[in-house]
Design an enzyme around this catalytic site. Structure first.
Site, PDB file in Angstrom:
ATOM      1  CB  ILE A   1      -0.974   0.012   1.205  1.00 19.11           C
ATOM      2  CG1 ILE A   1      -1.745  -1.312   1.269  1.00 19.11           C
ATOM      3  CG2 ILE A   1      -1.948   1.171   1.088  1.00 19.11           C
ATOM      4  CD1 ILE A   1      -2.656  -1.447   2.469  1.00 19.11           C
TER       5      ILE A   1
ATOM      6  CB  ALA B   1       6.878   0.854   8.499  1.00 19.73           C
TER       7      ALA B   1
ATOM      8  CG  ASP C   1     -11.214  -4.003   8.285  1.00 18.59           C
ATOM      9  OD1 ASP C   1     -10.122  -4.602   8.379  1.00 18.59           O
ATOM     10  OD2 ASP C   1     -12.081  -4.298   7.432  1.00 18.59           O
ATOM     11  CD  GLU C   2      -7.018  -8.111   9.578  1.00 16.54           C
ATOM     12  OE1 GLU C   2      -6.552  -8.917  10.406  1.00 16.54           O
ATOM     13  OE2 GLU C   2      -6.739  -8.135   8.380  1.00 16.54           O
TER      14      GLU C   2
ATOM     15  CE1 TYR D   1      -1.195  -6.227  10.589  1.00 14.67           C
ATOM     16  CE2 TYR D   1      -3.454  -7.013  10.349  1.00 14.67           C
ATOM     17  CZ  TYR D   1      -2.466  -6.085  10.056  1.00 14.67           C
ATOM     18  OH  TYR D   1      -2.754  -5.017   9.242  1.00 14.67           O
ATOM     19  CB  SER D   2      -6.014  -7.705  14.700  1.00 16.85           C
ATOM     20  OG  SER D   2      -6.289  -8.847  15.460  1.00 16.85           O
TER      21      SER D   2
ATOM     22  CB  SER E   1       0.791  -5.842  16.901  1.00 13.37           C
ATOM     23  OG  SER E   1       0.496  -5.983  15.524  1.00 13.37           O
ATOM     24  CE  LYS E   2      -1.633  -1.623  11.598  1.00 10.44           C
ATOM     25  NZ  LYS E   2      -0.542  -0.792  10.999  1.00 10.44           N
TER      26      LYS E   2
ATOM     27  CE  LYS F   1      -0.563  -9.803   3.913  1.00 11.96           C
ATOM     28  NZ  LYS F   1      -0.190  -8.410   3.786  1.00 11.96           N
TER      29      LYS F   1
ATOM     30  CE1 TYR G   1      -5.017 -20.742   4.536  1.00  9.11           C
ATOM     31  CE2 TYR G   1      -5.511 -18.755   5.767  1.00  9.11           C
ATOM     32  CZ  TYR G   1      -4.606 -19.540   5.082  1.00  9.11           C
ATOM     33  OH  TYR G   1      -3.298 -19.132   4.966  1.00  9.11           O
TER      34      TYR G   1
HETATM   35  P1  NAD Z   1       3.319  -4.911   3.375  1.00 10.86           P
HETATM   36  O1  NAD Z   1       3.647  -6.064   4.253  1.00 10.86           O
HETATM   37  O2  NAD Z   1       3.117  -5.136   1.910  1.00 10.86           O
HETATM   38  O3  NAD Z   1       4.456  -3.792   3.505  1.00 10.86           O
HETATM   39  C1  NAD Z   1       5.029  -3.437   4.723  1.00 10.86           C
HETATM   40  C2  NAD Z   1       6.289  -2.620   4.436  1.00 10.86           C
HETATM   41  O4  NAD Z   1       6.854  -2.216   5.688  1.00 10.86           O
HETATM   42  C3  NAD Z   1       7.385  -3.406   3.700  1.00 10.86           C
HETATM   43  O5  NAD Z   1       7.931  -2.621   2.653  1.00 10.86           O
HETATM   44  C4  NAD Z   1       8.443  -3.658   4.786  1.00 10.86           C
HETATM   45  O6  NAD Z   1       9.763  -3.740   4.261  1.00 10.86           O
HETATM   46  C5  NAD Z   1       8.246  -2.439   5.669  1.00 10.86           C
HETATM   47  N1  NAD Z   1       8.707  -2.665   7.050  1.00 10.86           N
HETATM   48  C6  NAD Z   1       8.423  -3.731   7.850  1.00 10.86           C
HETATM   49  N2  NAD Z   1       9.036  -3.591   9.030  1.00 10.86           N
HETATM   50  C7  NAD Z   1       9.713  -2.396   8.986  1.00 10.86           C
HETATM   51  C8  NAD Z   1      10.527  -1.702   9.911  1.00 10.86           C
HETATM   52  N3  NAD Z   1      10.781  -2.201  11.119  1.00 10.86           N
HETATM   53  N4  NAD Z   1      11.048  -0.509   9.533  1.00 10.86           N
HETATM   54  C9  NAD Z   1      10.816   0.003   8.306  1.00 10.86           C
HETATM   55  N5  NAD Z   1      10.059  -0.631   7.382  1.00 10.86           N
HETATM   56  C10 NAD Z   1       9.521  -1.821   7.723  1.00 10.86           C
HETATM   57  O7  NAD Z   1       2.050  -4.244   4.044  1.00 10.86           O
HETATM   58  P2  NAD Z   1       0.790  -3.523   3.365  1.00 10.86           P
HETATM   59  O8  NAD Z   1      -0.226  -4.528   3.012  1.00 10.86           O
HETATM   60  O9  NAD Z   1       1.271  -2.568   2.344  1.00 10.86           O
HETATM   61  O10 NAD Z   1       0.228  -2.718   4.630  1.00 10.86           O
HETATM   62  C11 NAD Z   1       0.724  -1.406   4.921  1.00 10.86           C
HETATM   63  C12 NAD Z   1       0.027  -0.889   6.159  1.00 10.86           C
HETATM   64  O11 NAD Z   1      -1.392  -0.858   5.935  1.00 10.86           O
HETATM   65  C13 NAD Z   1       0.225  -1.759   7.396  1.00 10.86           C
HETATM   66  O12 NAD Z   1       0.389  -0.901   8.510  1.00 10.86           O
HETATM   67  C14 NAD Z   1      -1.063  -2.559   7.516  1.00 10.86           C
HETATM   68  O13 NAD Z   1      -1.354  -2.862   8.852  1.00 10.86           O
HETATM   69  C15 NAD Z   1      -2.074  -1.570   6.951  1.00 10.86           C
HETATM   70  N6  NAD Z   1      -3.277  -2.170   6.333  1.00 10.86           N
HETATM   71  C16 NAD Z   1      -3.146  -3.130   5.368  1.00 10.86           C
HETATM   72  C17 NAD Z   1      -4.296  -3.628   4.751  1.00 10.86           C
HETATM   73  C18 NAD Z   1      -4.203  -4.653   3.639  1.00 10.86           C
HETATM   74  O14 NAD Z   1      -5.245  -5.114   3.155  1.00 10.86           O
HETATM   75  N7  NAD Z   1      -3.026  -5.019   3.170  1.00 10.86           N
HETATM   76  C19 NAD Z   1      -5.563  -3.163   5.135  1.00 10.86           C
HETATM   77  C20 NAD Z   1      -5.645  -2.179   6.129  1.00 10.86           C
HETATM   78  C21 NAD Z   1      -4.484  -1.685   6.710  1.00 10.86           C
HETATM   79  P1  TYD Z   2      -5.425 -12.309   3.827  1.00 10.36           P
HETATM   80  O1  TYD Z   2      -5.171 -11.875   2.431  1.00 10.36           O
HETATM   81  O2  TYD Z   2      -4.339 -12.991   4.583  1.00 10.36           O
HETATM   82  O3  TYD Z   2      -5.975 -11.025   4.617  1.00 10.36           O
HETATM   83  P2  TYD Z   2      -6.614 -10.919   6.111  1.00 10.36           P
HETATM   84  O4  TYD Z   2      -6.406 -12.165   6.845  1.00 10.36           O
HETATM   85  O5  TYD Z   2      -5.827  -9.796   6.683  1.00 10.36           O
HETATM   86  O6  TYD Z   2      -8.059 -10.591   5.892  1.00 10.36           O
HETATM   87  O7  TYD Z   2      -6.678 -13.292   3.817  1.00 10.36           O
HETATM   88  C1  TYD Z   2      -7.929 -12.882   3.301  1.00 10.36           C
HETATM   89  C2  TYD Z   2      -8.910 -14.001   3.576  1.00 10.36           C
HETATM   90  O8  TYD Z   2      -8.538 -15.140   2.790  1.00 10.36           O
HETATM   91  C3  TYD Z   2      -8.906 -14.462   5.022  1.00 10.36           C
HETATM   92  O9  TYD Z   2     -10.249 -14.792   5.402  1.00 10.36           O
HETATM   93  C4  TYD Z   2      -8.053 -15.729   5.011  1.00 10.36           C
HETATM   94  C5  TYD Z   2      -8.307 -16.290   3.625  1.00 10.36           C
HETATM   95  N1  TYD Z   2      -7.172 -17.034   3.032  1.00 10.36           N
HETATM   96  C6  TYD Z   2      -7.395 -18.293   2.483  1.00 10.36           C
HETATM   97  O10 TYD Z   2      -8.509 -18.821   2.489  1.00 10.36           O
HETATM   98  N2  TYD Z   2      -6.326 -18.945   1.931  1.00 10.36           N
HETATM   99  C7  TYD Z   2      -5.071 -18.423   1.912  1.00 10.36           C
HETATM  100  O11 TYD Z   2      -4.125 -19.082   1.432  1.00 10.36           O
HETATM  101  C8  TYD Z   2      -4.864 -17.104   2.461  1.00 10.36           C
HETATM  102  C9  TYD Z   2      -3.514 -16.461   2.470  1.00 10.36           C
HETATM  103  C10 TYD Z   2      -5.955 -16.436   3.015  1.00 10.36           C
END
Ligand code: NAD
Ligand code: TYD
Length: 360
Positions: A12, A82, A126-127, A153-154, A156-157, A192, A210
């Site tokens: 993101i 991050a 939202d988690e 994870y959630s 910690s957030k 993901k 899953y």
């Molecule tokens: P991601 O795992 O793709 O990217 C995380 C980035 O953070 C990576 O580039 C990693 O190198 C960097 N990072 C990790 N530890 C670090 C550290 N100690 N110092 C500096 N950089 C570090 O994650 P994402 O999916 O892009 O999510 C970004 C943010 O958005 C996160 O805070 C996550 O909780 C939040 N978020 C994600 C989603 C989603 O659907 N992916 C939804 C809502 C919120």
């Molecule tokens: P994910 O992309 O890990 O996001 P989050 O758990 O943060 O919502 O997973 C999205 C949904 O897909 C979640 O309900 C778990 C499910 N899932 C599978 O069914 N199989 C998989 O291999 C993965 C990674 C996730």
């Protein structure tokens, strides 16, 4: 305006950097990223050519480095993406999640206070609200929904969110928090659900779902998340939480079947595997506050966004194939090798394939 974007080499954060460089050509963006397994410097290749962009490799939990960077750059705004972000990894190893997601946030906020940052924005999820029952489609997460977490994870957030709110109240740090639903789009790491399924389906590999695949996520195309954060840091009210997402709910099975249909692959690839421990049932955002206050609402429907996402993964195979051929293969073996197959229609051979494919 000088903005620090942490975690900008991830999914993101990188999309946000590209969005901001295009939307606000006069802004300067500095990315601080540790380049963990989830960060990919090649993702920022095009940004590197922009004179208003600087990349710094470093850890948000490294106090000396963070304070030095803040002193040097005199940031106006900090946007903290991050994080360790994958629920399954947090179940396997919670410690790193607590360090990066909580202590990292604290250090960034301490530096923001010391160097008079005008806005500290925390990218949350939202988690933190836990989950909603599958049979109550009338219920949604609002900003007033109690925090009630399910995974390390959630948790910690949520801990970080509480700390951010405490810094606002105690030290008057001008903060905002956004809590977004599940993102999808370009540059998402193939651990993901959506990129995992696209990349595996393209290779005709078993697609792990899953449990029964009935869990529901509220999907948002990543560019719309960037647009919402831009609005919040410019026009959002200090001290406030904004939910981002809305009304794009799909069961995991629907998501997987849509991808299979789009790619013209066989449903036989679907492999039901043992469930994630503590697996949240349903996430669903009520975006009324951000719509009323900032005029933001999601426009891209899932069926449209998933087509754009699949096209991106088809056009950028090299990006994800490089990842899959590296560290990720060991990860897949470790995370899925022990999962029990619970599909009736899949023979034992499928699990062997999943467990040993790194050799193939
Ligand atoms: P991601 O795992 O793709 O990217 C995380 C980035 O953070 C990576 O580039 C990693 O190198 C960097 N990072 C990790 N530890 C670090 C550290 N100690 N110092 C500096 N950089 C570090 O994650 P994402 O999916 O892009 O999510 C970004 C943010 O958005 C996160 O805070 C996550 O909780 C939040 N978020 C994600 C989603 C989603 O659907 N992916 C939804 C809502 C919120
Ligand atoms: P994910 O992309 O890990 O996001 P989050 O758990 O943060 O919502 O997973 C999205 C949904 O897909 C979640 O309900 C778990 C499910 N899932 C599978 O069914 N199989 C998989 O291999 C993965 C990674 C996730």
């Amino acid at each position: 305006m000088n903005i620090l974007v942490t975690g900008g080499a991830g999914f993101i954060g990188s999309n946000f950097i590209y969005y901001m460089l295009e939307k606000h050509p006069s802004y300067r963006i500095v990315c601080l990223d540790l380049l963990t397994y989830a960060g990919n410097i090649s993702t920022l290749e095009k940004a590197m050519k922009n004179n208003n962009f600087r990349f710094v490799k470093g850890d948000i939990t490294d106090k000396d480095l963070v304070f030095k960077l803040f002193r040097e750059e005199k940031f106006d705004v900090v946007v903290n993406f991050a994080a360790e972000s994958h629920v399954d990894r947090s179940i396997d190893n919670p410690e790193l999640f607590l360090k990066t997601n909580i202590l990292g946030t604290q250090i960034l906020m301490d530096a923001s206070i010391k160097y008079n940052v005008k806005r500290y924005h925390q990218v949350s999820t939202d988690e933190v609200y836990g989950d909603l029952p599958l049979d109550r489609t009338d219920l949604f997460f609002t900003e007033g929904t109690p925090i009630q977490t399910s995974s390390p994870y959630s948790a910690s957030k949520a801990s970080a969110d509480l700390l951010v709110q405490a810094y606002y109240r105690t030290y008057k740090l001008p903060i905002t928090i956004s809590r977004c639903s599940n993102n999808y789009g370009p540059y998402q790491f193939p651990e993901k659900l959506i990129p995992l399924i696209i990349s595996r389906a393209l290779n005709d590999e078993p697609l792990p779902v899953y449990g029964k695949g009935e869990n529901i996520r509220d999907w948002i195309y990543v560019e719309e998340h960037s647009e919402a954060i831009d609005l919040i840091i410019n026009n959002g009210k200090v001290g406030e939480v904004y939910n981002i997402g809305g009304h794009n709910e799909k069961t995991n099975l629907e998501v997987v079947e849509t991808i299979i249909d789009e790619l013209g692959k066989s449903k036989e690839l679907i492999t039901f595997v043992s469930d994630r421990p503590g697996h949240d049932l349903r996430y669903a955002i009520d975006p009324t506050k951000i719509r009323n206050e900032l005029g933001w609402e999601p426009k891209i429907r899932f069926n449209e966004g998933i087509k754009m996402t699949i096209k991106w993964y088809l056009d950028n195979q090299e990006w994800w194939e490089d990842i899959i051929s590296g560290e990720y293969m060991n990860y897949y073996d470790k995370m899925y090798g022990d999962r029990k197959i619970i599909s009736d229609n899949i023979k034992e051979v499928a699990i062997e394939e999943m467990a040993t494919e790194k050799d193939g």
